[in-house]
Design an enzyme around this catalytic site. Structure first.
Site, PDB file in Angstrom:
ATOM      1  N   LYS A   1       6.073   2.150   5.748  1.00 45.80           N
ATOM      2  CA  LYS A   1       7.341   1.830   5.078  1.00 45.80           C
ATOM      3  C   LYS A   1       7.933   2.993   4.276  1.00 45.80           C
ATOM      4  O   LYS A   1       8.672   2.795   3.310  1.00 45.80           O
ATOM      5  CB  LYS A   1       7.223   0.592   4.164  1.00 45.80           C
ATOM      6  CG  LYS A   1       6.582  -0.626   4.785  1.00 45.80           C
ATOM      7  CD  LYS A   1       6.995  -0.897   6.197  1.00 45.80           C
ATOM      8  CE  LYS A   1       8.434  -1.251   6.427  1.00 45.80           C
ATOM      9  NZ  LYS A   1       8.767  -1.225   7.896  1.00 45.80           N
TER      10      LYS A   1
ATOM     11  N   HIS B   1      -0.433   6.868  10.431  1.00 44.36           N
ATOM     12  CA  HIS B   1      -0.559   6.456   9.031  1.00 44.36           C
ATOM     13  C   HIS B   1      -1.959   6.788   8.508  1.00 44.36           C
ATOM     14  O   HIS B   1      -2.342   6.325   7.429  1.00 44.36           O
ATOM     15  CB  HIS B   1      -0.365   4.939   8.886  1.00 44.36           C
ATOM     16  CG  HIS B   1       1.008   4.433   9.199  1.00 44.36           C
ATOM     17  ND1 HIS B   1       2.155   5.079   8.826  1.00 44.36           N
ATOM     18  CD2 HIS B   1       1.421   3.301   9.835  1.00 44.36           C
ATOM     19  CE1 HIS B   1       3.205   4.363   9.217  1.00 44.36           C
ATOM     20  NE2 HIS B   1       2.782   3.292   9.836  1.00 44.36           N
TER      21      HIS B   1
ATOM     22  N   SER C   1      10.076  -2.667   0.628  1.00 38.60           N
ATOM     23  CA  SER C   1      10.248  -2.606   2.076  1.00 38.60           C
ATOM     24  C   SER C   1       9.092  -3.349   2.749  1.00 38.60           C
ATOM     25  O   SER C   1       9.281  -4.138   3.679  1.00 38.60           O
ATOM     26  CB  SER C   1      10.292  -1.140   2.518  1.00 38.60           C
ATOM     27  OG  SER C   1      10.491  -1.044   3.890  1.00 38.60           O
TER      28      SER C   1
END
Ligand code: A3P
Length: 293
Positions: free
Chosen positions: A46, A101, A131
């Protein structure tokens, strides 16, 4: 193993999305062969991942810039740890762009040879939280987070996909000398898209003409990506991953400071206290408000 959330899989201390990850591939991750001209986008979820995928894909692939080939951005800059479309990463033509990530300790060891480049995009974590709150209630691979308070608790305790935001950014920053890495903020992209694209090109040693830079910027704006199904993942999310309702969107607001509409004074003070304590040795600049320079 985190038993409190059936959507997560905790492997070596890091939370993956269970339905998308392949443990056998994770076990081999350390030895994944890196090429000198590979480029990695690394983010905490995000934080503007999809945006950076679009920007790098536009920079690298002329067919994307000129709209002559029709390939989803997801497949041009695929996720290393979530190979959703079973692409043959070992045989992909160079230059390969990967997205990840992963925390610094999990990436292939070849990245420490400092030739392949890493672009680390970070975002102020209050906006990341908001988010994430909306995203987790939209997509079926995430656990519903009923209230911001509950979401904040999970976020601060790292009980979310991507684990602890503070650990992720600190780990990468403190080990930056082991890698060929550039840090850039979501807020920089947001406030100065063109100059950020130029900074990225310079780091990647890609020389683009003025017209090509214009074409990258034009196709990397929020509005342009929101209306381009290849760039906004809507097809993939709706048809391959699944959503709880159709009201959500990967490109939701795309702004700075939305947290102000969601956090109470107490929640904000608590966040500030933890941020101050956890980030005191990290001199990266954070922008919390759209009007801040
Ligand atoms: P919001 O939910 O705050 O709108 P990620 O790709 O890492 O999951 O990040 C998603 C966030 O990046 C979403 O934030 C999304 O709107 C924002 N984003 C994606 N493309 C963007 C763009 N071109 N401009 C501004 N924000 C963008």
């Amino acid at each position: 193993m985190d038993n409190t959330n059936k959507h997560l899989l905790n492997f070596k201390g890091y939370n993956f999305l269970k339905s998308l990850v392949n443990i056998e591939e994770l076990e081999k991750m350390e030895d994944f062969e890196i090429r000198d001209d590979d480029v990695f986008i690394i983010t905490y979820p995000k934080s503007g991942t999809i945006w950076t995928q679009q920007i790098l894909s536009l920079i690298y692939f002329e067919g994307h810039r000129n709209n002559t080939d029709n390939i989803p951005t997801m497949d041009r800059a695929p996720f290393l740890e979530y190979n959703i479309h079973n692409l043959d990463y070992a045989n992909m033509p160079s230059p390969r762009i990967f997205t990840s990530h992963l925390p610094y300790y999990f990436v292939p060891k070849g990245l420490k040879e400092e030739k392949a480049k890493i672009l680390y995009i970070y975002r102020n974590p209050k906006d990341v939280l908001i988010s994430f709150f909306h995203f987790s209630n939209w997509v079926v691979t995430s656990k519903v987070t009923d209230t911001i308070d509950h979401c904040l608790e999970k976020f601060l305790n790292g009980k979310v996909v991507g684990s602890c935001w503070f650990d992720h950014i600190r780990g990468w920053y403190e080990h930056r000398h082991d890698f060929n890495i550039m840090f850039l903020s979501y807020e920089d992209l947001n406030k100065n898209l063109r100059s950020s694209v130029l900074k990225i090109c310079s780091f990647l040693e890609k020389e683009l003409s003025e017209e090509d830079v214009d074409a990258v910027v034009r196709q990397a704006t929020f509005q342009s990506m929101k209306s381009d199904p290849r760039a906004n993942y809507e097809y993939i999310i709706n048809n391959e991953i699944g959503v709880r309702n159709n009201d959500g969107s990967f490109l939701r607001k795309g702004t700075i400071g939305d947290w102000k509409h969601h956090l109470t004074v107490e929640q904000n003070e608590r966040f500030d206290m933890i941020f101050k304590r956890s980030m005191k040795k990290i001199p990266l600049k954070f922008i919390w408000d759209i009007n801040e320079e």
